[in-house]
Design a protein around this motif. Structure first.
Motif, PDB file in Angstrom:
ATOM      1  N   TYR A   1      -0.430   7.646  -0.653  1.00 11.69           N
ATOM      2  CA  TYR A   1      -0.338   8.739  -1.623  1.00 11.69           C
ATOM      3  C   TYR A   1      -0.622  10.085  -0.968  1.00 11.69           C
ATOM      4  CZ  TYR A   1      -0.061   5.266  -5.333  1.00 11.69           C
ATOM      5  OH  TYR A   1       0.346   4.232  -6.141  1.00 11.69           O
TER       6      TYR A   1
ATOM      7  N   GLN B   1      -5.274   2.138  -4.971  1.00 12.48           N
ATOM      8  CA  GLN B   1      -4.254   1.155  -4.641  1.00 12.48           C
ATOM      9  C   GLN B   1      -4.364  -0.013  -5.619  1.00 12.48           C
ATOM     10  OE1 GLN B   1      -1.943   1.586  -2.340  1.00 12.48           O
ATOM     11  NE2 GLN B   1      -2.789   3.405  -1.336  1.00 12.48           N
TER      12      GLN B   1
ATOM     13  N   LEU C   1       0.858  -1.185   0.000  1.00 12.12           N
ATOM     14  CA  LEU C   1       0.000   0.000   0.000  1.00 12.12           C
ATOM     15  C   LEU C   1       0.893   1.234   0.000  1.00 12.12           C
ATOM     16  CD1 LEU C   1      -2.676  -1.023   2.673  1.00 12.12           C
ATOM     17  CD2 LEU C   1      -2.897  -1.087   0.175  1.00 12.12           C
TER      18      LEU C   1
ATOM     19  N   GLN D   1       3.745   1.982  -9.445  1.00 15.14           N
ATOM     20  CA  GLN D   1       2.856   2.649  -8.489  1.00 15.14           C
ATOM     21  C   GLN D   1       3.143   4.145  -8.351  1.00 15.14           C
ATOM     22  OE1 GLN D   1       3.776  -0.563  -5.444  1.00 15.14           O
ATOM     23  NE2 GLN D   1       1.620  -0.272  -4.965  1.00 15.14           N
TER      24      GLN D   1
END
Length: 297
Positions: free
Chosen positions: A60, A103, A57, A144
């Protein structure tokens, strides 16, 4: 033809365990220490991840969520004008958030019930055989990180906006998902690097930068076009050729600029027959025959 290493900024691990991402000279974040540090942090999370465990995870930031929001808000109306209806159906079914970066676990949660696909974390470049081999198992290796906030509509490398807005929405379509899986399955049975490369190049001109006629209008279905604000304005003005596996597997192209040559399917059925048929049946002999034609052209 391209070298897949061009697609990503290299990631290295120092003797002290520090992770560094090496951005290209034209990258907007090259001289931003905070951005460089953040890229290293996100890459380190992916490097530490072990398949079979929960995907890392990422916490952000508000700035990163804003980059996602801006990009998504600007791409959405262009999708309505330029995307093939099959992609739009997938996007609607997937229903990812518009106001924050999803995610990868959320992407999988939404995607798996639709087509059986899941997302895995990648720090950057995944070797060609590993990336495509995973596609054959309905696993998509995704970065990511986000592009630099100074240019929310531009990235010189695939980021999570490309991987998710481009590919996850595409993979939410059973028909596009099957084509992608078939490309991966093909690479798993091929022995020569040249044959794998031929599959990757056909994939580039189809699932990444493919266009298709729909009711007399040229629409895009490729993830590279549909995740690019500028390319959606440009693609219809490029040289449009009919599907041609020999050309798709052999013509040179530059990944750093808009694609000047695109291959258009007459309809989705033809795309499945020609490109899907190639992925389903290609072996080393037929791939080299295809490439051998180029050597004598």
């Amino acid at each position: 033809m391209f070298e897949e290493g061009q697609l990503y900024s290299p990631v290295t691990v120092g003797a002290d365990g520090s992770v560094e991402v090496h951005l290209g000279a034209d990258h907007p974040g090259l001289n931003d220490p905070a951005y460089l540090a953040r890229r290293g942090e996100i890459a380190a999370a992916a490097l530490a991840w072990e398949p079979g465990t929960p995907v890392p995870l990422i916490g952000y930031t508000a700035e990163e969520n804003e980059v996602w929001r801006i990009a998504g808000a600007e791409l959405a109306p262009k999708h309505q004008r330029h995307a093939h209806s099959e992609y739009l159906r997938g996007k609607a079914a997937l229903g990812l958030p518009a106001d924050r970066v999803p995610q990868l676990a959320m992407v999988t949660e939404h995607l798996f019930p639709l087509t059986g696909w899941s997302y895995a974390a990648a720090p950057g470049l995944v070797p060609l055989r590993e990336f495509y081999g995973a596609l054959g198992e309905r696993v998509f290796h995704s970065t990511q990180y986000l592009r630099h906030p100074s240019q929310p509509l531009y990235t010189p490398e695939p980021d999570v906006i490309h991987e998710v807005i481009g590919h996850a929405n595409q993979l939410a379509s059973p028909r596009f998902a099957r084509l992608t899986e078939a490309a991966g399955a093909a690479t798993r049975r091929l022995e020569t690097d040249a044959a794998v490369k031929a599959v990757a190049d056909v994939f580039w001109f189809s699932m990444e930068f493919g266009v298709i006629w729909e009711e007399g209008i040229l629409k895009a279905y490729g993830a590279g076009i549909l995740s690019s604000f500028g390319e959606m304005d440009a693609y219809s003005h490029m040289e449009i050729r009919p599907l041609d596996l020999h050309q798709m597997a052999t013509i040179p192209y530059d990944i750093t600029t808009y694609q000047s040559v695109l291959f258009a399917a007459e309809n989705l059925d033809q795309l499945e027959d020609v490109v899907g048929g190639f992925f389903d049946t290609v072996d080393d002999v037929s791939a080299h025959r295809l490439l051998g034609e180029h050597a004598h052209a």
